[in-house]
Design a protein around this motif. Sequence first.
Motif, PDB file in Angstrom:
ATOM      1  N   ASP A 165       0.819  -1.204   0.000  1.00 14.68           N
ATOM      2  CA  ASP A 165       0.000   0.000   0.000  1.00 14.68           C
ATOM      3  C   ASP A 165       0.860   1.264   0.000  1.00 14.68           C
ATOM      4  O   ASP A 165       0.341   2.371   0.025  1.00 14.68           O
ATOM      5  N   ALA A 166       2.165   1.129  -0.023  1.00 15.83           N
ATOM      6  CA  ALA A 166       3.141   2.223  -0.063  1.00 15.83           C
ATOM      7  C   ALA A 166       3.199   3.012   1.238  1.00 15.83           C
ATOM      8  O   ALA A 166       3.852   4.048   1.304  1.00 15.83           O
ATOM      9  N   GLN A 167       2.551   2.534   2.267  1.00 10.97           N
ATOM     10  CA  GLN A 167       2.645   3.168   3.578  1.00 10.97           C
ATOM     11  C   GLN A 167       3.838   2.540   4.276  1.00 10.97           C
ATOM     12  O   GLN A 167       3.802   1.361   4.634  1.00 10.97           O
ATOM     13  N   THR A 168       4.898   3.323   4.432  1.00 10.45           N
ATOM     14  CA  THR A 168       6.156   2.760   4.896  1.00 10.45           C
ATOM     15  C   THR A 168       6.894   3.705   5.822  1.00 10.45           C
ATOM     16  O   THR A 168       6.708   4.924   5.769  1.00 10.45           O
ATOM     17  N   LEU A 169       7.724   3.138   6.639  1.00 10.03           N
ATOM     18  CA  LEU A 169       8.692   3.904   7.406  1.00 10.03           C
ATOM     19  C   LEU A 169       9.861   4.214   6.474  1.00 10.03           C
ATOM     20  O   LEU A 169      10.061   3.507   5.480  1.00 10.03           O
ATOM     21  N   GLU A 170      10.634   5.215   6.762  1.00 19.04           N
ATOM     22  CA  GLU A 170      11.833   5.564   5.972  1.00 19.04           C
ATOM     23  C   GLU A 170      11.520   5.691   4.483  1.00 19.04           C
ATOM     24  O   GLU A 170      12.221   5.141   3.637  1.00 19.04           O
ATOM     25  N   GLY A 171      10.470   6.433   4.168  1.00 24.47           N
ATOM     26  CA  GLY A 171      10.031   6.572   2.783  1.00 24.47           C
ATOM     27  C   GLY A 171      11.051   7.190   1.850  1.00 24.47           C
ATOM     28  O   GLY A 171      11.180   6.759   0.706  1.00 24.47           O
ATOM     29  N   GLU A 172      11.794   8.181   2.326  1.00 25.75           N
ATOM     30  CA  GLU A 172      12.811   8.809   1.473  1.00 25.75           C
ATOM     31  C   GLU A 172      13.908   7.814   1.105  1.00 25.75           C
ATOM     32  O   GLU A 172      14.353   7.745  -0.035  1.00 25.75           O
ATOM     33  N   LYS A 173      14.327   7.046   2.096  1.00 28.04           N
ATOM     34  CA  LYS A 173      15.354   6.019   1.856  1.00 28.04           C
ATOM     35  C   LYS A 173      14.812   4.949   0.902  1.00 28.04           C
ATOM     36  O   LYS A 173      15.526   4.493   0.006  1.00 28.04           O
ATOM     37  N   ALA A 174      13.556   4.571   1.091  1.00 32.47           N
ATOM     38  CA  ALA A 174      12.946   3.576   0.207  1.00 32.47           C
ATOM     39  C   ALA A 174      12.886   4.090  -1.226  1.00 32.47           C
ATOM     40  O   ALA A 174      13.169   3.345  -2.171  1.00 32.47           O
ATOM     41  N   ALA A 175      12.538   5.358  -1.408  1.00 37.55           N
ATOM     42  CA  ALA A 175      12.479   5.940  -2.753  1.00 37.55           C
ATOM     43  C   ALA A 175      13.867   5.952  -3.395  1.00 37.55           C
ATOM     44  O   ALA A 175      14.009   5.639  -4.586  1.00 37.55           O
ATOM     45  N   ALA A 176      14.883   6.293  -2.634  1.00 42.59           N
ATOM     46  CA  ALA A 176      16.251   6.296  -3.173  1.00 42.59           C
ATOM     47  C   ALA A 176      16.688   4.888  -3.573  1.00 42.59           C
ATOM     48  O   ALA A 176      17.311   4.695  -4.627  1.00 42.59           O
ATOM     49  N   LEU A 177      16.367   3.904  -2.757  1.00 50.81           N
ATOM     50  CA  LEU A 177      16.708   2.515  -3.096  1.00 50.81           C
ATOM     51  C   LEU A 177      15.913   2.022  -4.290  1.00 50.81           C
ATOM     52  O   LEU A 177      16.445   1.313  -5.154  1.00 50.81           O
ATOM     53  N   LEU A 178      14.650   2.409  -4.370  1.00 50.97           N
ATOM     54  CA  LEU A 178      13.826   2.022  -5.519  1.00 50.97           C
ATOM     55  C   LEU A 178      14.398   2.627  -6.796  1.00 50.97           C
ATOM     56  O   LEU A 178      14.452   1.968  -7.838  1.00 50.97           O
ATOM     57  N   ASP A 179      14.855   3.870  -6.719  1.00 48.55           N
ATOM     58  CA  ASP A 179      15.502   4.518  -7.867  1.00 48.55           C
ATOM     59  C   ASP A 179      16.722   3.715  -8.303  1.00 48.55           C
ATOM     60  O   ASP A 179      16.889   3.399  -9.481  1.00 48.55           O
ATOM     61  N   LEU A 180      17.558   3.348  -7.353  1.00 47.79           N
ATOM     62  CA  LEU A 180      18.770   2.575  -7.657  1.00 47.79           C
ATOM     63  C   LEU A 180      18.424   1.227  -8.277  1.00 47.79           C
ATOM     64  O   LEU A 180      18.999   0.837  -9.302  1.00 47.79           O
ATOM     65  N   ILE A 181      17.477   0.535  -7.690  1.00 50.14           N
ATOM     66  CA  ILE A 181      17.103  -0.792  -8.181  1.00 50.14           C
ATOM     67  C   ILE A 181      16.448  -0.699  -9.562  1.00 50.14           C
ATOM     68  O   ILE A 181      16.743  -1.492 -10.447  1.00 50.14           O
ATOM     69  N   HIS A 182      15.587   0.282  -9.766  1.00 49.09           N
ATOM     70  CA  HIS A 182      14.878   0.369 -11.053  1.00 49.09           C
ATOM     71  C   HIS A 182      15.840   0.605 -12.217  1.00 49.09           C
ATOM     72  O   HIS A 182      15.548   0.245 -13.346  1.00 49.09           O
ATOM     73  N   ARG A 183      17.002   1.153 -11.945  1.00 43.63           N
ATOM     74  CA  ARG A 183      18.015   1.362 -12.998  1.00 43.63           C
ATOM     75  C   ARG A 183      18.654   0.044 -13.447  1.00 43.63           C
ATOM     76  O   ARG A 183      19.241  -0.022 -14.518  1.00 43.63           O
ATOM     77  N   HIS A 184      18.558  -0.984 -12.600  1.00 44.20           N
ATOM     78  CA  HIS A 184      19.219  -2.259 -12.890  1.00 44.20           C
ATOM     79  C   HIS A 184      18.283  -3.341 -13.395  1.00 44.20           C
ATOM     80  O   HIS A 184      18.737  -4.389 -13.831  1.00 44.20           O
ATOM     81  N   VAL A 185      16.981  -3.114 -13.290  1.00 43.17           N
ATOM     82  CA  VAL A 185      16.017  -4.139 -13.704  1.00 43.17           C
ATOM     83  C   VAL A 185      15.253  -3.684 -14.943  1.00 43.17           C
ATOM     84  O   VAL A 185      15.288  -2.513 -15.311  1.00 43.17           O
ATOM     85  N   ARG A 186      14.581  -4.639 -15.568  1.00 44.59           N
ATOM     86  CA  ARG A 186      13.782  -4.321 -16.754  1.00 44.59           C
ATOM     87  C   ARG A 186      12.638  -3.394 -16.388  1.00 44.59           C
ATOM     88  O   ARG A 186      12.371  -2.408 -17.070  1.00 44.59           O
ATOM     89  N   GLU A 187      11.950  -3.731 -15.277  1.00 46.71           N
ATOM     90  CA  GLU A 187      10.797  -2.943 -14.893  1.00 46.71           C
ATOM     91  C   GLU A 187      10.428  -3.234 -13.440  1.00 46.71           C
ATOM     92  O   GLU A 187      10.660  -4.330 -12.943  1.00 46.71           O
ATOM     93  N   VAL A 188       9.838  -2.220 -12.789  1.00 47.39           N
ATOM     94  CA  VAL A 188       9.272  -2.402 -11.459  1.00 47.39           C
ATOM     95  C   VAL A 188       7.762  -2.214 -11.592  1.00 47.39           C
ATOM     96  O   VAL A 188       7.296  -1.164 -12.023  1.00 47.39           O
ATOM     97  N   LEU A 189       7.042  -3.249 -11.253  1.00 48.28           N
ATOM     98  CA  LEU A 189       5.580  -3.246 -11.313  1.00 48.28           C
ATOM     99  C   LEU A 189       5.079  -3.214  -9.874  1.00 48.28           C
ATOM    100  O   LEU A 189       5.350  -4.121  -9.096  1.00 48.28           O
ATOM    101  N   TRP A 190       4.371  -2.149  -9.518  1.00 39.71           N
ATOM    102  CA  TRP A 190       3.894  -1.981  -8.147  1.00 39.71           C
ATOM    103  C   TRP A 190       2.394  -2.195  -8.118  1.00 39.71           C
ATOM    104  O   TRP A 190       1.640  -1.473  -8.760  1.00 39.71           O
ATOM    105  N   LEU A 191       1.948  -3.185  -7.363  1.00 37.19           N
ATOM    106  CA  LEU A 191       0.529  -3.461  -7.187  1.00 37.19           C
ATOM    107  C   LEU A 191       0.121  -2.858  -5.850  1.00 37.19           C
ATOM    108  O   LEU A 191       0.431  -3.392  -4.780  1.00 37.19           O
ATOM    109  N   ASN A 192      -0.534  -1.708  -5.921  1.00 36.46           N
ATOM    110  CA  ASN A 192      -0.896  -0.961  -4.718  1.00 36.46           C
ATOM    111  C   ASN A 192      -2.253  -1.451  -4.222  1.00 36.46           C
ATOM    112  O   ASN A 192      -3.255  -1.389  -4.947  1.00 36.46           O
ATOM    113  N   THR A 193      -2.281  -1.901  -2.994  1.00 37.45           N
ATOM    114  CA  THR A 193      -3.491  -2.491  -2.429  1.00 37.45           C
ATOM    115  C   THR A 193      -4.497  -1.460  -1.915  1.00 37.45           C
ATOM    116  O   THR A 193      -5.569  -1.838  -1.453  1.00 37.45           O
ATOM    117  N   LEU A 194      -4.157  -0.194  -2.031  1.00 44.27           N
ATOM    118  CA  LEU A 194      -5.109   0.866  -1.689  1.00 44.27           C
ATOM    119  C   LEU A 194      -5.874   1.304  -2.932  1.00 44.27           C
ATOM    120  O   LEU A 194      -5.305   1.326  -4.028  1.00 44.27           O
TER     121      LEU A 194
END
Length: 99
Positions: free
Chosen positions: A33-62
Amino acid sequence: MGGGTNLAKALESLKQTFPDTLSKQTLLIIVSDAQTLEGEKAAALLDLIHRHVREVLWLNTLPKRRWQETPYVKAFLPFCQMYECYTLSHLTQILNQQF
């Protein structure tokens, strides 16, 4: 326990534990649902990871109408394709669209 979701820790663990699986052949699927602690850090890590993978598909439960209430949805959107997904019908539509 009971402290909330920490997506940053999960992404950090994924990056450290399975670095060889994060390649241009990888489709990373996040169900959250994207409700997380350390959201800024999570966004930075997601940015880093998305550069290395084909795609990030997020299924938001909200429901999409509630995304604006979730502080970090906007921070995650540049690094993934986010879809409202809290029913089997949603999932079927997304999978048909993606594959």
